[in-house]
Design an enzyme around this catalytic site. Structure first.
Site, short mmCIF file in Angstrom:
data_model
loop_
_atom_site.label_atom_id
_atom_site.label_comp_id
_atom_site.label_asym_id
_atom_site.label_seq_id
_atom_site.Cartn_x
_atom_site.Cartn_y
_atom_site.Cartn_z
N GLU A 42 0.85 -1.20 0.00
CA GLU A 42 0.00 0.00 0.00
C GLU A 42 0.88 1.24 0.00
O GLU A 42 1.54 1.55 1.00
CB GLU A 42 -0.92 0.01 1.22
CG GLU A 42 -1.79 1.26 1.32
CD GLU A 42 -2.53 1.37 2.64
OE1 GLU A 42 -2.86 2.51 3.02
OE2 GLU A 42 -2.78 0.33 3.29
N ARG A 46 0.72 10.35 0.45
CA ARG A 46 1.11 11.39 1.41
C ARG A 46 2.31 12.19 0.93
O ARG A 46 2.73 13.14 1.61
CB ARG A 46 1.43 10.76 2.77
CG ARG A 46 0.27 10.02 3.40
CD ARG A 46 0.65 9.47 4.75
NE ARG A 46 -0.33 8.50 5.24
CZ ARG A 46 -0.24 7.88 6.40
NH1 ARG A 46 0.77 8.11 7.19
NH2 ARG A 46 -1.18 7.00 6.76
N THR A 69 -4.47 6.14 1.53
CA THR A 69 -4.76 7.54 1.86
C THR A 69 -5.39 8.26 0.68
O THR A 69 -5.12 9.44 0.42
CB THR A 69 -3.49 8.29 2.35
OG1 THR A 69 -2.68 7.40 3.12
CG2 THR A 69 -3.87 9.46 3.25
N LYS A 129 -11.16 -1.30 6.49
CA LYS A 129 -9.97 -0.99 7.28
C LYS A 129 -10.44 -0.37 8.59
O LYS A 129 -11.17 0.63 8.57
CB LYS A 129 -9.07 -0.01 6.52
CG LYS A 129 -7.87 0.45 7.33
CD LYS A 129 -6.89 1.26 6.50
CE LYS A 129 -7.23 2.72 6.45
NZ LYS A 129 -6.09 3.54 5.98
#
Length: 204
Positions: A42, A46, A69, A129
């Site tokens: 993953e 960011r 994200t 998640k």
């Protein structure tokens, strides 16, 4: 055969949560993680290097590379253009979820409470998640949440360590955990491979 989020979650015990500052490091890092048995990667959105990192990691045989994200539809389009094979978001909104679901790409949205899970179920989702896992009450909280939502499976992420991961993985609704401990700052690729191998052996 269509790969589902359930398939991806059951590929490895731990999904490394990767913050990549330099895309040049992405491919060697992916090679080390895959060699250690952690094939699902993953890459979090960011840093400015994230999209190039996804493209680099996609070149590694055996790697299943997704984007984490992802918080809006613009990012979703960007990561799909970069070749992301699954999408992870820190939370769940219908505005973000709809186009991802419609695209057919495996999707793991973040949930923190019963209302989030009910929103996901309304959208036809059953895999989530649990985030941020430790700050949100830890395993005790997830066990309480999972009880009424027996049809759901989870990937707890956030504050999970090598020491605590095994306990999370022993809880049946937990298919895998997300963790950043597998790529400590300053570690060599040989060290990352060793840590990855240990992480992948955590599932009983």
């Amino acid at each position: 055969m269509t790969v589902t989020i359930a398939d991806i979650m059951q590929t490895s015990a731990v999904i490394p949560v990767l913050v990549i500052d330099d895309a040049a490091t992405a491919r060697p890092l992916a090679e080390a993680l895959v060699a250690g048995g952690l094939r699902v990667l993953e890459v979090t959105m960011r840093t400015p290097a994230a999209l190039d990192a996804i493209r680099e990691m996609k070149q590694v045989p055996g790697a299943i590379v997704g984007a984490g994200t992802v918080v809006n539809t613009d990012q979703f389009r960007q990561v799909m253009d970069a070749g992301a094979e699954f999408i992870v978001s820190p939370g769940l909104t219908e505005r973000l979820a709809r186009p991802i679901i419609d695209s057919g790409v495996p999707f793991l949205p973040g949930i923190a409470n019963a209302a989030d899970i009910m929103t996901g179920l309304d959208l036809g989702l059953t895999h989530f998640k649990f985030f941020p896992a430790e700050a949100n009450g830890g395993l005790k909280a997830l066990k309480a949440l999972a009880a009424p939502f027996y049809q759901c499976s989870f990937c707890p992420t956030g504050g999970i360590t090598e020491a605590s991961a095994g306990e999370w993985l022993a809880f049946k609704p937990v298919l895998c955990v997300g963790g950043s401990w597998v790529t400590p700052k300053g570690a060599s690729m040989a060290e990352v491979e060793t840590i990855a191998r240990a992480a992948n052996s955590l599932r009983a």
